[in-house]
Design a protein around this motif. Structure first.
Motif: not given
Length: 279
Positions: A28-36
């Motif tokens: 589960x990823x923070x709403x703002x994150x688009x890239x890792x």
């Protein structure tokens, strides 16, 4: 892209496409994150993620798209690079063609650049003084954050003192005393309107020649070093300083002209106008 859109994760699995997908689809990823940016030791990979449509602050990953795997990914640490500045990212991309580059830059912010199509801006000016004023203006404009174009600047400086070797008269005249130019032969500066005790050759532009003819009532041997006249007809976007421009800028084909005493805001406006509509 803002560095808040990117998240760096240290992982303990080999960075293969399958391993990445299997692991990240469980996160589960923070709403703002688009890239890792995934890091395993010295190896790096970059992926783009899709999240579910919930209104939660942390959202389930439902899709993973590989941007780069370790063989095509480099890490660069350079505190001088503003990783939120597109011309700065373009400069990094230019140094590492064909690679995805993860950058830790100013303020320890993280970003990456991959597949960025850069564009050239040629700046033609005269020296001395050095560095040329136009070089300083363009550098400051591109670092301002107000030029959102992946520009790679190319500087072409004409050394006025190098032209002294073409002088066939007993003395030489330069346009402006503030330049600090000098010669091994007698020399004058046009802007001081001196009394001439020698035959001179004028090194300058068309306007300086007109000024000479008005002041002294005669023609003069002339070496043209006008930056505008030095622009090749090759389609490359070019910026020059021009003493006929009083304020603002003028666009003439692929050339932007700014005042001889231009400001950084005038330079920013000229660059943006020059590339307006370019793909």
């Amino acid at each position: 892209m803002h560095c808040k859109d990117i998240s760096l994760h240290d992982v303990d699995f080999p960075l293969t496409e399958n391993n990445i997908s299997d692991a990240v689809l469980k996160w589960e990823i923070y709403v703002r994150t688009e890239y890792l940016v995934l890091r395993n030791g010295k190896e790096l990979a970059v992926v783009r993620i899709r999240k579910d449509g919930s209104d939660s602050l942390f959202r389930k990953v439902i899709g993973v798209e590989t941007v780069s795997l370790p063989k095509d990914t480099l890490f660069v640490k350079d505190p001088s690079v503003d990783v939120l500045n597109l011309p700065a990212l373009a400069s990094v991309q230019e140094r590492y063609p064909g690679k995805a580059v993860v950058i830790e830059g100013m303020f320890s912010y993280i970003n990456f650049v991959s597949g960025l199509k850069t564009v050239k801006l040629r700046a033609i000016d005269n020296i001395p003084p050095q560095p040329s004023r136009l070089r300083v203006l363009v550098d400051r404009a591109l670092s301002s954050g107000l030029v959102d174009i992946p520009i790679i600047p190319e500087y072409k400086d004409t050394d006025l003192e190098e032209n002294i070797k073409h002088v066939r008269t007993e003395a030489v005249m330069f346009p402006c005393k503030v330049s600090g130019m000098k010669a091994d032969m007698p020399f004058y500066f046009l802007d001081t309107a001196p009394e001439l005790r020698h035959d001179v050759t004028l090194i300058g532009c068309g306007l300086s020649k007109r000024i000479f003819c008005t002041l002294y009532g005669r023609d003069v041997p002339f070496i043209n070093v006008c930056p505008l006249d030095a622009v090749p007809d090759d389609g490359v976007k070019t910026i020059v300083r021009c003493c006929t421009i009083k304020e603002g800028h003028e666009i003439e084909g692929n050339t932007a002209k700014i005042p001889w005493g231009a400001t950084v805001p005038e330079t920013i406006d000229a660059i943006n106008a020059l590339f307006a509509g370019s793909e």
